[in-house]
Design an enzyme around this catalytic site. Structure first.
Site, PDB file in Angstrom:
ATOM      1  N   ARG A 178       4.700 -12.472  10.081  1.00  0.00           N
ATOM      2  CA  ARG A 178       5.439 -11.275   9.689  1.00  0.00           C
ATOM      3  C   ARG A 178       6.746 -11.199  10.455  1.00  0.00           C
ATOM      4  O   ARG A 178       6.913 -11.812  11.514  1.00  0.00           O
ATOM      5  CB  ARG A 178       4.602 -10.019   9.854  1.00  0.00           C
ATOM      6  CG  ARG A 178       4.121  -9.712  11.253  1.00  0.00           C
ATOM      7  CD  ARG A 178       3.505  -8.309  11.351  1.00  0.00           C
ATOM      8  NE  ARG A 178       2.603  -7.979  10.263  1.00  0.00           N
ATOM      9  CZ  ARG A 178       2.659  -6.836   9.555  1.00  0.00           C
ATOM     10  NH1 ARG A 178       3.544  -5.914   9.810  1.00  0.00           N
ATOM     11  NH2 ARG A 178       1.803  -6.600   8.599  1.00  0.00           N
TER      12      ARG A 178
ATOM     13  N   GLU B   8       0.878  -1.165   0.000  1.00  0.00           N
ATOM     14  CA  GLU B   8       0.000   0.000   0.000  1.00  0.00           C
ATOM     15  C   GLU B   8       0.920   1.221   0.000  1.00  0.00           C
ATOM     16  O   GLU B   8       1.813   1.325   0.838  1.00  0.00           O
ATOM     17  CB  GLU B   8      -0.878  -0.001   1.257  1.00  0.00           C
ATOM     18  CG  GLU B   8      -1.873   1.139   1.224  1.00  0.00           C
ATOM     19  CD  GLU B   8      -2.745   1.252   2.471  1.00  0.00           C
ATOM     20  OE1 GLU B   8      -2.726   0.332   3.315  1.00  0.00           O
ATOM     21  OE2 GLU B   8      -3.426   2.281   2.589  1.00  0.00           O
TER      22      GLU B   8
ATOM     23  N   LYS C 171       4.440   0.930   9.123  1.00  0.00           N
ATOM     24  CA  LYS C 171       4.557   2.209   8.418  1.00  0.00           C
ATOM     25  C   LYS C 171       3.874   3.334   9.200  1.00  0.00           C
ATOM     26  O   LYS C 171       4.368   4.457   9.238  1.00  0.00           O
ATOM     27  CB  LYS C 171       3.924   2.084   7.026  1.00  0.00           C
ATOM     28  CG  LYS C 171       4.821   1.384   6.031  1.00  0.00           C
ATOM     29  CD  LYS C 171       4.153   1.296   4.678  1.00  0.00           C
ATOM     30  CE  LYS C 171       3.111   0.200   4.688  1.00  0.00           C
ATOM     31  NZ  LYS C 171       2.457  -0.027   3.416  1.00  0.00           N
TER      32      LYS C 171
HETATM   33  P1  ATP Z   1       2.643  -1.844   7.827  1.00  0.00           P
HETATM   34  O1  ATP Z   1       1.993  -2.346   9.067  1.00  0.00           O
HETATM   35  O2  ATP Z   1       4.076  -1.551   8.011  1.00  0.00           O
HETATM   36  O3  ATP Z   1       1.916  -0.713   7.173  1.00  0.00           O
HETATM   37  P2  ATP Z   1       1.407  -3.463   5.922  1.00  0.00           P
HETATM   38  O4  ATP Z   1       1.244  -4.938   5.951  1.00  0.00           O
HETATM   39  O5  ATP Z   1       0.199  -2.679   6.194  1.00  0.00           O
HETATM   40  O6  ATP Z   1       2.592  -3.094   6.852  1.00  0.00           O
HETATM   41  P3  ATP Z   1       1.574  -3.299   3.110  1.00  0.00           P
HETATM   42  O7  ATP Z   1       2.061  -2.217   2.247  1.00  0.00           O
HETATM   43  O8  ATP Z   1       0.132  -3.642   3.076  1.00  0.00           O
HETATM   44  O9  ATP Z   1       2.010  -2.950   4.566  1.00  0.00           O
HETATM   45  O10 ATP Z   1       2.447  -4.600   2.892  1.00  0.00           O
HETATM   46  C1  ATP Z   1       2.799  -5.115   1.649  1.00  0.00           C
HETATM   47  C2  ATP Z   1       3.170  -6.553   1.833  1.00  0.00           C
HETATM   48  O11 ATP Z   1       4.254  -6.677   2.754  1.00  0.00           O
HETATM   49  C3  ATP Z   1       2.026  -7.352   2.391  1.00  0.00           C
HETATM   50  O12 ATP Z   1       1.908  -8.538   1.667  1.00  0.00           O
HETATM   51  C4  ATP Z   1       2.410  -7.606   3.813  1.00  0.00           C
HETATM   52  O13 ATP Z   1       1.866  -8.794   4.262  1.00  0.00           O
HETATM   53  C5  ATP Z   1       3.926  -7.623   3.738  1.00  0.00           C
HETATM   54  N1  ATP Z   1       4.516  -7.213   5.017  1.00  0.00           N
HETATM   55  C6  ATP Z   1       4.326  -6.061   5.677  1.00  0.00           C
HETATM   56  N2  ATP Z   1       4.987  -6.044   6.841  1.00  0.00           N
HETATM   57  C7  ATP Z   1       5.629  -7.228   6.920  1.00  0.00           C
HETATM   58  C8  ATP Z   1       6.482  -7.833   7.889  1.00  0.00           C
HETATM   59  N3  ATP Z   1       6.815  -7.211   9.024  1.00  0.00           N
HETATM   60  N4  ATP Z   1       6.958  -9.068   7.628  1.00  0.00           N
HETATM   61  C9  ATP Z   1       6.643  -9.697   6.486  1.00  0.00           C
HETATM   62  N5  ATP Z   1       5.845  -9.195   5.546  1.00  0.00           N
HETATM   63  C10 ATP Z   1       5.338  -7.968   5.743  1.00  0.00           C
HETATM   64 MG    MG Z   2      -1.508  -3.339   4.811  1.00  0.00          MG
END
Ligand code: ATP
Ligand code: MG
Length: 568
Positions: free
Chosen positions: A261, A36, A271
């Protein structure tokens, strides 16, 4: 220890092998990385990138990039660009397979119409607050909205008018009609569309209704023909909903697979939380070298190879755990040890005058660029009568086991001569040591005594008239606790910030060969650690980030010294 070049094995790869052997998707593998664009990528995302691109590579498949840009409020083009840069930097290429969920807005709208026509989606006039109240809890079933049984024709008309912009934000939503008493809260008539009169970074003012992530994500995977849709564990409870949408729509059905994760000690990987550190000025930006972002790590001197190696070592699992940050640092050291040229740099200079060395003499000493890699060759390092050594490499009263320079003691200067300290010059008022007077033994050029006598330590040094002034930034962990989210009642992670995470040294001296160093170059300062040239460097001053210290063999001795200090 796992090697970089051995193919990893884990439960996801086992599933994929099985899918290939049963010809589930005609033996094809198409994964995706779906960020995202609401912030910069962090090391957690690197785990997902390495996994998705890695699997595609290993199984002869492909990996798409898809921006999940369904929330126009938090998303920006700056983030899209930084995410692309970071993925490329990590070493992955999506060719022409760069997609946006917003590319599918029209298709998603058609899907919604299809569900309305099937009688499994309805327009609800309840507001967000009311929907929440109706939702129930884990132990209590939810309550159906009074609008749930609207006739299909009315739903169609209202949804079209929602799209046409006739209604205010929040006044209506489109919901799936599933099961208000489901044990899975995600199945209790989830919202599919909301009204948001907000321009989008790609679709401009075309839309004033936006699909919810939960409605967009699975269908976007389906549209692209993703075979295995790999995501993190928190989406496990959403899978039944994603399956429901795909089944009701009767479209291509990817297989969602969840993994744990990445969490790292002393580090926040969210983020949203990182954004607050940026916005509230606790760091200089998303690329502050203390940030766990890929741009921060890049600036600090972490290499893509080190990060990929780390992702390989940690593997993937089904249960959450916390990885020791020391492991990441280990991967960084391992990689830099192979590639970083060695130089000499003094962080806290102490002047040394070699009193028996001629004033006008300059010698060029041969120094090895990297003992790990002879192809990196040698360089010349000037030696002269006035030098700098590390202040910490001298003790007027050396404690036990301190083998470095002290009055009357002989040590080796790396690639140069044996020197002996003969005098300590101090400021009369403060007692501060201003300079040392030493003698050198001309017989020991290159670092060995012909009579075979030994010294117990070798110091790094730079020639004072040749030295380049430098600034060095030393970083410590951004948080003082292993789990920064673990706080006292009523406090948040800001209370766990390390007030000493950045220390700037203004008066460093580095060897003359660094005059051509460019931002991004990474060196090992002998005995000190790895340092990257920062983008803040200019003609007036070169600025270094300490990437990571060398293994701290002095820690024990330091401890002993502290003890001694206390007891005297
Ligand atoms: P954040 O909580 O940092 O915003 P998010 O999952 O909301 O993380 P996205 O941009 O939606 O951020 O993530 C893109 C991809 O990265 C998704 O498939 C998510 O599952 C993966 N991802 C995000 N954070 C992690 C993590 N700590 N470990 C492994 N994969 C991750
Ligand atoms: Mg997300």
């Amino acid at each position: 220890m796992k090697q970089n070049d051995t193919a990893p094995s884990d439960f996801i790869r086992e599933i994929i092998k099985e899918d290939i052997s049963t010809n589930k998707y005609d033996g094809k593998v198409l994964t995706r990385f779906p960020p995202e664009p609401n912030g910069y990528l962090h090391i957690g995302h690197a785990k997902s990138i390495c996994l998705n691109f890695g699997i595609a590579e290993e199984f002869g498949g492909l990996c798409n990039i898809r921006f999940d840009d369904t929330n126009p409020i938090k998303e920006e083009i700056e983030y899209v660009e930084s995410i692309k840069d970071d993925i490329r930097w990590l070493g992955y290429d999506w060719d022409n397979r760069l997609f946006f969920a917003s590319d599918y807005f029209e298709q998603l709208y058609e899907y919604a119409i299809k569900l309305i026509k099937k009688g499994v989606a309805f327009v609800d006039d309840l507001n967000a607050e009311e929907i929440k109240e109706h939702r129930g809890t884990f132990t209590e079933p939810g309550k159906a909205s009074q609008y749930r049984n609207r006739p299909i024709e009315e739903n169609l008309e209202l949804f079209e008018r929602m799209r046409a912009g006739e209604f205010a934000d929040g006044s209506r939503v489109l919901r799936a009609k599933i099961d208000m008493s489901s044990g899975n809260l995600n199945m209790r008539d989830p919202v599919m569309y909301r009204i948001l009169h907000q321009p989008h970074h790609r679709t401009g003012n075309k839309w004033c209704i936006y699909p919810m992530y939960d409605f967009a994500h699975g269908q976007s995977d389906s549209i692209e023909g993703i075979t295995q849709s790999i995501c993190t564990l928190e989406f496990q409870d959403h899978r039944p909903l994603y399956d429901w949408f795909l089944d009701e729509l009767e479209i291509f059905h990817p297989q969602q697979i969840e993994f744990a994760r990445l969490n790292i000690s002393y580090t926040l990987l969210s983020k949203r939380k990182l954004l607050r550190l940026v916005q509230e000025g606790y760091v200089s930006g998303w690329n502050d070298p203390r940030m766990p972002t890929l741009s921060g790590m890049r600036r600090r001197g972490y290499t893509p190879e080190a990060i990929r190696d780390f992702c390989n070592r940690i593997g993937v699992a089904k249960n959450n755990s916390i990885v020791d940050i020391a492991l990441l640092e280990h991967s960084v050291r391992q990689d830099l040890n192979k590639r970083a040229p060695r130089v000499m740099g003094i962080l806290d200079p102490l002047k040394v005058v070699i009193i028996n060395y001629p004033e006008d003499r300059i010698e060029e000493m041969d120094a090895v660029n990297n003992p790990e890699d002879s192809s990196m060759g040698t360089r010349k390092v000037p030696f002269s009568r006035v030098l700098y050594i590390e202040r910490d490499d001298f003790r007027e009263q050396p404690p036990k086991k301190y083998y470095r320079l002290a009055p009357g003691r002989e040590v080796r200067l790396r690639y140069a001569y044996f020197i002996t300290c003969v005098d300590v010059i101090k400021d009369e008022k403060t007692g501060e040591i201003l300079e040392l007077h030493c003698t050198y033994d001309p017989e020991t050029r290159g670092g060995d005594a012909p009579d075979g006598r030994k010294v117990k330590s070798t110091l790094h040094w730079v020639s004072a008239p040749h030295a380049i002034d430098a600034e060095v930034r030393l970083y410590d962990r951004l948080f003082i606790t292993p789990n920064p989210d673990n706080t006292e009642e009523g406090k948040d992670y800001f209370s766990n910030l390390n007030p000493n995470s950045l220390k700037v040294l203004n008066d460093c001296k580095v060897e003359t060969s660094l005059k051509n160093a460019k931002p991004g170059d990474i060196y090992q300062f002998e005995r000190q650690g790895y340092f990257s040239v920062d983008i803040d460097s200019d003609d007036a001053k070169i600025k270094f980030n300490r990437t990571v210290a060398l293994r701290d063999t002095w820690a024990k001795i330091n401890k002993a010294m502290q003890k001694e200090k206390k007891s005297t």
